[in-house]
Enzyme design. Structure first.
Site, PDB file in Angstrom:
ATOM      1  CD  GLU A  76      31.068 -55.952 -11.565  1.00  0.00           C
ATOM      2  OE1 GLU A  76      30.428 -56.582 -10.706  1.00  0.00           O
ATOM      3  OE2 GLU A  76      31.261 -54.729 -11.508  1.00  0.00           O
ATOM      4  CG  ASP A 124      35.631 -49.528  -4.995  1.00  0.00           C
ATOM      5  OD1 ASP A 124      36.278 -50.250  -5.771  1.00  0.00           O
ATOM      6  OD2 ASP A 124      34.419 -49.283  -5.167  1.00  0.00           O
ATOM      7  CD  GLU A 152      27.394 -43.696  -8.602  1.00  0.00           C
ATOM      8  OE1 GLU A 152      28.185 -44.524  -9.064  1.00  0.00           O
ATOM      9  OE2 GLU A 152      26.478 -44.006  -7.821  1.00  0.00           O
ATOM     10  CD  GLU A 184      29.052 -49.096  -2.718  1.00  0.00           C
ATOM     11  OE1 GLU A 184      29.281 -50.009  -3.537  1.00  0.00           O
ATOM     12  OE2 GLU A 184      28.065 -48.308  -2.824  1.00  0.00           O
TER      13      GLU A 184
END
Length: 598
Positions: A182, A319, A436, A500
């Site tokens: 992150e 991902d 989600e 996304e």
């Protein structure tokens, strides 16, 4: 007398010209683009900073690298990605700019909420106006948004942010652990992209990126040079050994390549590229040895380099490891076939084992999703979950880019159907916002798949319906859970301001030029803004099925850095951040593509 008349005549002419300019030029532009005057915020002081805080400056490596893997330096030609857009009409341009300006104002609403109530902290709490330090307390929203400020032409705001950046000390943090993934994608990515977008005019950007890079590089100082992803940084500061985790997310381990590669390209320091290339080599070595050859499990053992976990998927935990295969290929200037081959093996496995078509009432709309798999040691599918996650919506754009650069034209329809699947998931919800995660009923025959209400109800129930009582009960479940036709369950009905789906819409629009994608993006923006807007920004919501959803008082930095940036770019000139000039990181930070020697 005549001279005075001429003077008055000239003065009158100038006056009327100024009036005409005001009403015909300045006022329309002002109404269209608005005015914005930046104000300098006051830093929100926390309680953690102390003069005697531990600082990680110069530390001695326990496992130093003796020979670095060299960075390729002679890029070659890559096929064009972007569509050859025609010249738009004056009316089209006006409508597009009006939408873009609305998105920009939405960005400023959230940005000003952060500036006024959480400046130099990580996040603003958008409903309460408090702050939250989720990512080491270095001003995540500030740094993550640097390039968005540039892209949107908010130059005054950018200058204010630059001044604040100088005050951030990346050598210390109040947190006991640093989330390496992150931190790299949000902070390092933001600074490198801002550096690239301004052609290096602000040395502080690269200086701070290097400062952060020097610190975070210590997380790679392990016995096998695999990083400790939840890095115990104070151990490194004290010269103590750290270990790679035995339980590491694939996405975190495999999604550092673009940022570290670009840092080496900009600085000439080989250690950053070397660090991530070692990870890639390990992934490549094990790619065809997993329980599902071509794909890696979502959780890996970075300490023993074991890849024998049974669970496979393309959403959370996995991902961006797949997203970075074609993107790293581009950033390296196509000088190696390693990433091309790794992508080929992964997409073939995805097409063979994971893609599914959901059973929908509207059979004219062809869409695709990907399933999650649990594989036994014999290589057979033990369990298949037809689960669509918002995080998986990156895949349409990734497959689209790869189809262009690797000349895989047969995959372009897959890219579009994956993107359309996420658009459908937005449009089918009462709020117009995708949840989600949700489970769906898959077609048994993708080419001949008529909606069957009885099968759908059995999918909701989990087994064959045998009695009228069971049929009555499943109807109650469908009503109480508010399940759209084809959806069998909601795993997580929240919306976290994720980007996304818009990411794939942006990429596919730039690839195809299909304006229906802009229409979809505008619907999504309007619905998101309506449901999530708060006094101090925008908030995640608890349930996309509620017409007036409950706000969770959470606004992560990617709302500004990704979601609104993608929306803005969807309505920008196609040449603005062209995919043929930039590689966008998993945090939507644009890095300059190589066009010659670095």
């Amino acid at each position: 007398m005549l001279s005075n008349r001429k003077g008055r005549s000239l003065s009158s002419t100038i006056f009327f010209l100024l009036i005409a300019y005001f009403f015909l030029v300045w006022l329309p532009l002002h109404q269209l683009y608005g005015s914005h005057k930046a104000h300098r915020p006051t830093p929100i002081q926390g309680q953690w900073h102390r003069l005697n805080s531990i600082h990680l400056n110069n530390s001695t490596e326990r496992f130093p690298v003796t020979s670095y893997i060299p960075l390729p330096t002679s890029p070659v030609s890559i096929p064009r990605i972007q569509h050859d857009f025609p010249v738009e009409s004056r009316q089209e341009r006006k409508a597009r700019l009006k939408k873009q300006e609305t998105i920009k104002r939405t960005f400023l609403h959230a940005w000003n909420g952060y500036k006024d109530h959480a400046w130099m902290r990580d996040e603003v709490s958008p409903s309460s106006g408090e702050y939250d330090d989720s990512f080491s307390g270095w001003g995540a929203t500030l740094v993550d948004s640097l390039d968005a400020l540039i892209i949107m032409g908010l130059d005054d705001e950018f200058e204010i942010a630059l001044d604040a950046l100088k005050q951030i000390d990346f050598t210390t943090t109040p947190t006991s652990e640093v989330n390496v993934f992150e931190i790299i994608i949000r902070y390092m990515g933001g600074m490198i992209a801002a550096h690239d977008l301004t052609d290096g005019k602000h040395p502080i950007l690269l200086q701070k990126a290097v400062e952060l890079g020097e610190m975070i590089y210590n997380a790679f100082d392990t016995h096998n040079r695999m990083p400790q992803m939840r890095w115990e940084w104070s151990r490194s500061a004290q010269g103590l050994e750290i270990q790679p985790s035995e339980i590491t997310n694939l996405a975190e381990l495999g999604s550092l390549t673009v940022e570290f590669t670009r840092l080496t390209q900009l600085t000439g320091d080989p250690k950053y590229y070397d660090a991530v290339q070692r990870i890639t080599d390990v992934l490549e070595k094990n790619q065809l040895k997993t329980r599902l050859p071509g794909l890696w499990p979502t959780v890996v053992d970075a300490d023993h380099l074991w890849f024998d976990n049974a669970e496979f998927g393309l959403g959370g935990c996995a991902d961006s490891a797949y997203e970075y295969l074609p993107k790293e290929h581009i950033l390296l200037g196509a000088q190696t076939d390693q990433y091309r081959n790794m992508y080929r093996d992964s997409i073939e496995a995805i097409k063979k084992h994971m893609l599914f078509r959901p059973m929908l009432k509207d059979q004219d709309q062809r869409i695709l999703f990907t399933s999650n798999l649990v594989i036994n040691r014999g290589g057979h599918v033990h369990k298949q979950q037809f689960l669509q996650e918002h995080l998986k919506c990156f895949l349409g754009g990734t497959v689209g880019i790869a189809a262009k650069i690797f000349n895989r034209t047969e995959d372009m329809s897959i890219a579009r159907e994956l993107t359309d699947g996420c658009i459908w998931a937005y449009d089918t919800m009462p709020t117009g916002i995708m949840p989600e995660s949700m489970e769906l009923l898959a077609c048994e025959d993708e080419e001949n798949c008529q909606f069957n209400d009885a099968k759908w109800q059995e999918g909701v129930w989990g087994e064959q319906l045998k009695t009228d009582s069971e049929r009555h009960q499943v109807q109650k479940v469908i009503k109480s859970e508010r399940l759209p036709a084809g959806v069998t369950a909601f795993r997580d009905s929240t919306y976290k301001l994720r980007p996304e789906a818009l990411e794939s819409i942006f990429i596919m629009y730039r690839i195809t030029g299909d304006k229906s994608l802009q229409d979809a993006a505008w619907r999504m923006f309007q619905n998101i803004d309506k449901a999530t807007r708060t006094r101090f920004g925008h908030s995640s919501i608890d349930d996309v099925r509620d017409s007036e959803p409950t706000l969770s008082n959470k606004m992560e930095s990617f709302w500004l850095a990704e979601t609104l940036k993608y929306l803005y770019l969807i309505f920008s000139e196609p040449s603005h951040i062209s995919l043929d000039d930039y590689v966008l990181s998993t945090e939507a930070h644009p890095f300059k593509r190589p066009s010659g020697g670095f």
